[in-house]
Design an enzyme around this catalytic site. Structure first.
Site, PDB file in Angstrom:
ATOM      1  N   ASP A   1      -0.870  -8.436  11.638  1.00 48.26           N
ATOM      2  CA  ASP A   1      -1.831  -7.688  10.828  1.00 48.26           C
ATOM      3  C   ASP A   1      -1.320  -6.262  10.686  1.00 48.26           C
ATOM      4  OD1 ASP A   1      -4.150  -7.178   9.417  1.00 48.26           O
ATOM      5  OD2 ASP A   1      -5.454  -8.101  10.914  1.00 48.26           O
TER       6      ASP A   1
ATOM      7  N   HIS B   1       0.140  -1.236   3.123  1.00 55.79           N
ATOM      8  CA  HIS B   1      -0.974  -1.567   4.025  1.00 55.79           C
ATOM      9  C   HIS B   1      -0.675  -2.751   4.930  1.00 55.79           C
ATOM     10  CE1 HIS B   1      -4.128   1.107   2.301  1.00 55.79           C
ATOM     11  NE2 HIS B   1      -3.245   1.146   1.324  1.00 55.79           N
TER      12      HIS B   1
HETATM   13  C1  GDG Z   1      -5.099  -4.914   4.618  1.00 52.54           C
HETATM   14  C2  GDG Z   1      -4.194  -5.268   5.791  1.00 52.54           C
HETATM   15  C3  GDG Z   1      -5.015  -3.225   6.968  1.00 52.54           C
HETATM   16  C4  GDG Z   1     -14.686  -8.062   6.299  1.00 52.54           C
HETATM   17  N1  GDG Z   1     -15.653  -8.994   6.265  1.00 52.54           N
HETATM   18  C5  GDG Z   1     -16.715  -8.441   5.695  1.00 52.54           C
HETATM   19  C6  GDG Z   1     -16.410  -7.133   5.377  1.00 52.54           C
HETATM   20  N2  GDG Z   1     -15.133  -6.917   5.768  1.00 52.54           N
HETATM   21  C7  GDG Z   1     -14.419  -5.644   5.637  1.00 52.54           C
HETATM   22  C8  GDG Z   1     -14.218  -5.011   6.982  1.00 52.54           C
HETATM   23  C9  GDG Z   1     -12.943  -4.190   6.788  1.00 52.54           C
HETATM   24  C10 GDG Z   1     -12.211  -4.951   5.676  1.00 52.54           C
HETATM   25  O1  GDG Z   1     -13.127  -5.852   5.099  1.00 52.54           O
HETATM   26  C11 GDG Z   1     -11.055  -5.780   6.233  1.00 52.54           C
HETATM   27  O2  GDG Z   1     -10.002  -4.943   6.523  1.00 52.54           O
HETATM   28  P1  GDG Z   1      -8.781  -5.371   7.452  1.00 52.54           P
HETATM   29  O3  GDG Z   1      -8.038  -4.178   7.827  1.00 52.54           O
HETATM   30  O4  GDG Z   1      -9.290  -6.060   8.646  1.00 52.54           O
HETATM   31  O5  GDG Z   1      -7.912  -6.457   6.653  1.00 52.54           O
HETATM   32  P2  GDG Z   1      -7.290  -6.690   5.135  1.00 52.54           P
HETATM   33  O6  GDG Z   1      -8.355  -6.844   4.136  1.00 52.54           O
HETATM   34  O7  GDG Z   1      -6.376  -7.852   5.286  1.00 52.54           O
HETATM   35  O8  GDG Z   1      -6.455  -5.368   4.740  1.00 52.54           O
HETATM   36  C12 GDG Z   1      -4.784  -4.732   7.083  1.00 52.54           C
HETATM   37  C13 GDG Z   1      -5.795  -2.895   5.714  1.00 52.54           C
HETATM   38  O9  GDG Z   1      -5.176  -3.463   4.566  1.00 52.54           O
HETATM   39  C14 GDG Z   1      -5.907  -1.390   5.518  1.00 52.54           C
HETATM   40  O10 GDG Z   1      -4.658  -0.793   5.387  1.00 52.54           O
HETATM   41  O11 GDG Z   1      -5.764  -2.806   8.095  1.00 52.54           O
HETATM   42  O12 GDG Z   1      -3.925  -5.000   8.152  1.00 52.54           O
HETATM   43  O13 GDG Z   1      -4.009  -6.681   5.876  1.00 52.54           O
HETATM   44  O14 GDG Z   1     -13.255  -2.908   6.355  1.00 52.54           O
HETATM   45  O15 GDG Z   1     -15.322  -4.278   7.304  1.00 52.54           O
HETATM   46  N3  GDG Z   1     -17.275  -6.287   4.796  1.00 52.54           N
HETATM   47  C15 GDG Z   1     -18.513  -6.773   4.515  1.00 52.54           C
HETATM   48  N4  GDG Z   1     -18.867  -8.050   4.792  1.00 52.54           N
HETATM   49  C16 GDG Z   1     -18.024  -8.905   5.367  1.00 52.54           C
HETATM   50  O16 GDG Z   1     -18.391 -10.067   5.602  1.00 52.54           O
HETATM   51  N5  GDG Z   1     -19.401  -5.958   3.960  1.00 52.54           N
END
Ligand code: GDG
Length: 726
Positions: free
Chosen positions: A371, A164
């Site tokens: 990212d 990921h």
């Molecule tokens: C890894 C990789 C890759 C965030 N703040 C809140 C909240 N979120 C949710 C978002 C989103 C998730 O968390 C974050 O996902 P990301 O993709 O931005 O980042 P990572 O957690 O670092 O994930 C990344 C991912 O894996 C998938 O393969 O995209 O690059 O680092 O879904 O919505 N959800 C809630 N409240 C918040 O304050 N409910």
């Protein structure tokens, strides 16, 4: 019923304790949603850590029982293992390193040992429940050794792996002391998936440079097993963000913010607290924007949401202090009684509030320094339904930038470009906003998380089938028996034997691949058998072949058919000439001048340029470079250019092993014929054989041969069995 076993660091649940009672809430992350949409005929099992240290045996038993009902199996970790495996190796070594923050990479053997130990615990748990037809799908950087550990125990198991986060360039990856072990772990999978082509390329290049295994269009042969490496950009649960249900549960606070957005251009920034997300750089760019554009003061506001994360790691604590200080400074300098330029929230928001924030904000600033993908960017775009406006400013360093090409893409290190993008976003006409959002939404709807999961699983299943097809040609015990019996029962037997890669393995220096005594003995014995005629059919020069095998008095073909050796004499094949060599030689000499490590092999009627000791990509580039020049020359001289295994050979047209073999094939009415060889020049021999002959390919690559054996050892073993069978 086929089953998918998902293996990830965290289970899709949150455990809590209320009045001493253990309770847990299923948390539907992207992965869980994607998987729930898979074909319902699959049973699902999920193995992972439940997110809490549970020491008490009774509590553990309760959790196991409750989870089992929902198809989940917990792996319990002690506090020490969480510190060393999760906070340690995963988050202080791999995470910074793979995100190009090598200044934060921790090189600690204790962390590595804990990482191996926990990976072993996960693999053991899979081993306890797995059935032969199950598919296993391992996730992410915390569990990179699991595929290899499973492969050692289950050679036939279907195993997939998805990373990921980014896979870094080879130059960075190579500095990890555990690079070989990590690659060996990953290559235990049948299929490896990455978010972008860039990460896939970095991975393949690291595999080649560190293990020497080359790929062909993303396919690798690892210990005789084919591995598929491909790009699977992860999507989101589109409907969930586009059309959220229960919007009435939005909090008072968010309602206030929605009203606020009617008076003010709202800029939203939302990430986990992480140095990879570029939060200080973003605040600095906003500060520059405020300084250069006083006309927007009182008209814009940045909502900076930072979700607490990994607070036990030093760098995260330092980052928090840095952000706190910057926010204070900016509000202190630019804020008025009527206006707060930067509103800062260090916490997370419930799902519905989050979507309300997405919907209400005019601009989203998603500008990580690195990212893997970034799902927030995709969720923001999806939430803009029913004519809602919005502009996404997205970092080119996020995997999502490859798909969301209609956003304003910036380099997060370039504060000037950043500031200009902010102005452009504020001033962007409505039609342009709607057009970009519409185009991006179309892609997000189509390539959603269900598509992602289905696509990965489908390709993994295809891969297994493909591997099985290849195995069907493997010389089984019963076919081997048939071959040996037919050999024994016949009176006149022809054996056409390729040499390099068939009877001996490849060496860096061709002269080092000489025949060992054991091989010579087998050939001698075969030759002595009444009615058996072994013939060596090789691309080598005649002097080497004569020096190695001249005494055995077996027939030979050299230079792919230029020279034929029978009765202790070489005979030249008709029509071959060498007058073209002076024209081609300078081209190859020039190549050697410019490519240290490569060399020319001159045979009587063939010139070969070898590049096995140099970088493969450089070699392939050089070949491309000279191809045009050679084609021009070869057309005029009736020559052929053959690209072999790290070699380019130029020789007379119309010469090949198959044609040479016919000289022996039609010499007699053989009642047993067998040809064995490993590369594409041997395919000519296979094709020249009559229907009843046994053709055998060494290795699992595609071939017209009837049978395959896995290795040189198996080929020699077969030959040795023939030598003993009469
Ligand atoms: C890894 C990789 C890759 C965030 N703040 C809140 C909240 N979120 C949710 C978002 C989103 C998730 O968390 C974050 O996902 P990301 O993709 O931005 O980042 P990572 O957690 O670092 O994930 C990344 C991912 O894996 C998938 O393969 O995209 O690059 O680092 O879904 O919505 N959800 C809630 N409240 C918040 O304050 N409910």
């Amino acid at each position: 019923m086929p089953r998918i076993i998902i293996v990830s660091n965290r289970l899709p649940v949150t455990i809590d304790r209320k009045q001493g009672e253990l309770i847990y809430y299923p948390s539907a992350g992207g992965l869980a949603t994607g998987l729930s949409s898979l074909d319902q005929s699959f049973e699902r099992l999920w193995i992972g850590w439940p997110g809490q240290v549970v020491e008490n045996d009774t509590d553990r038993a309760t959790i196991v029982r409750q989870f089992r009902r929902d198809g989940m199996i917990p792996v319990f970790l002690s506090q020490q293992l969480i510190e060393d495996f999760y906070e340690g190796f995963s988050n202080k070594t791999i995470w910074p390193h793979f995100h190009y923050f090598t200044q934060y990479t921790s090189y600690n053997d204790r962390y590595w040992e804990a990482y191996s130990e926990v990976n072993r615990m996960f693999a053991d748990m899979v081993a306890r429940v797995v059935a032969p037809d199950d598919m296993v799908w391992v996730h992410d950087y915390q569990l990179m050794l699991v595929p290899g550990m499973l492969r050692d125990r289950f050679p036939e198991l279907s195993i997939g792996f998805f990373l990921h986060i980014p896979f870094p360039s080879y130059e960075l990856f190579r500095t990890l002391p555990w690079r070989e072990e990590i690659l060996a772990g990953l290559l235990g999978a049948d299929q490896l998936g990455f978010h972008t082509f860039g990460y896939m390329r970095h991975f393949l290049s690291s595999v080649y440079r560190i293990t020497g295994v080359e790929h062909n269009f993303g396919k690798l042969i690892v210990q005789n097993r084919m591995v598929n490496v491909d790009v699977f950009p992860m999507g989101i649960d589109y409907e969930k963000y586009a059309f959220p249900d229960n919007q009435d549960v939005i909090s008072e606070e968010v309602r206030f913010m929605q009203d606020y957005s009617k008076r003010m251009k709202l800029i939203l920034s939302i990430d986990r607290l992480d140095y990879s997300k570029g939060i200080p750089e973003r605040i600095r760019a906003y500060e520059l924007f405020l300084r250069r554009h006083p006309q927007y003061h009182g008209k814009v506001s940045l909502f900076l949401v930072v979700v607490p994360s990994r607070s036990n790691v030093d760098q995260y604590q330092d980052l928090k202090v840095e952000i706190d200080t910057m926010v204070g400074r900016i509000n202190g300098e630019f804020g008025t009684f009527y206006w707060t330029p930067l509103r800062y929230y260090y916490r997370s928001f419930p799902f519905h509030n989050l979507v309300a924030l997405y919907q209400a904000s005019h601009i989203a600033l998603i500008t990580p320094l690195r990212d893997g993908m970034n799902l927030v960017a995709k969720e923001y775009v999806a939430s803009k339904q029913d004519g809602r406006l919005g502009v996404l400013i997205l970092s080119e360093m996020a995997g999502a930038a490859h798909e969301l090409t209609e956003s304003l893409i910036i380099n997060p290190h370039d504060a000037n470009q950043f500031e200009q993008a902010l102005v452009r976003a504020i001033e962007m006409p409505e039609e342009e906003q709607l057009r970009s959002l519409g185009d991006m939404q179309k892609k997000l709807r189509r390539y959603d998380v269900k598509h992602w999961a289905n696509n990965f699983i489908r390709q993994q299943m295809d891969m297994k089938r493909f591997q099985q097809d290849r195995q069907t040609k493997l010389l089984s015990d019963s076919s081997r028996q048939t071959l040996l019996e037919s050999y024994r029962a016949s009176n006149s037997r022809l054996l056409l034997l390729d040499y390099d890669g068939t009877l001996v393995g490849f060496k860096n220096e061709p002269s080092e691949a000489y025949p060992d005594e054991e091989l010579l003995e087998v050939l001698r014995t075969l030759k002595k058998q009444e009615g058996t005629m072994p013939v060596i059919v090789s691309g080598r020069d005649r002097y080497t072949l004569e020096a190695w095998f001249g005494d055995l008095e077996i027939d030979m073909v050299s230079e792919h058919g230029v020279w034929l050796w029978s009765d202790r004499k070489w005979k030249l094949n008709e029509g071959v000439i060498a007058s073209w060599k002076p024209a081609v030689m300078p081209i190859l000499e020039n190549l050697v001048e410019r490519t240290p490590g490569s060399f020319i092999e001159e045979k009587d009627f063939t010139l070969a340029w070898h590049y096995r000791r140099i970088d493969n990509e450089l070699g392939a580039n050089r070949v491309r470079e000279i191809r045009d020049e050679l084609i021009y020359l070869t057309a005029n001289h009736n020559l052929q250019v053959l690209e072999g295994n790290k070699v380019v050979e130029i020789r007379n047209a119309g010469i090949n092993k198959g044609k040479a073999a016919t000289r022996w094939l039609y010499r007699k009415n053989w009642d047993f014929i067998m040809a064995i060889g490993d590369d594409h020049t041997d395919e000519d021999t296979f094709q020249a054989l009559p229907e009843q002959a046994f053709s055998i390919k060494v290795g699992l690559m595609r071939s017209t041969a009837k049978y395959k054996v896995r290795s040189v050892e198996e080929a020699r073993d077969l030959l040795s069995a023939l030598s003993k069978s009469r």
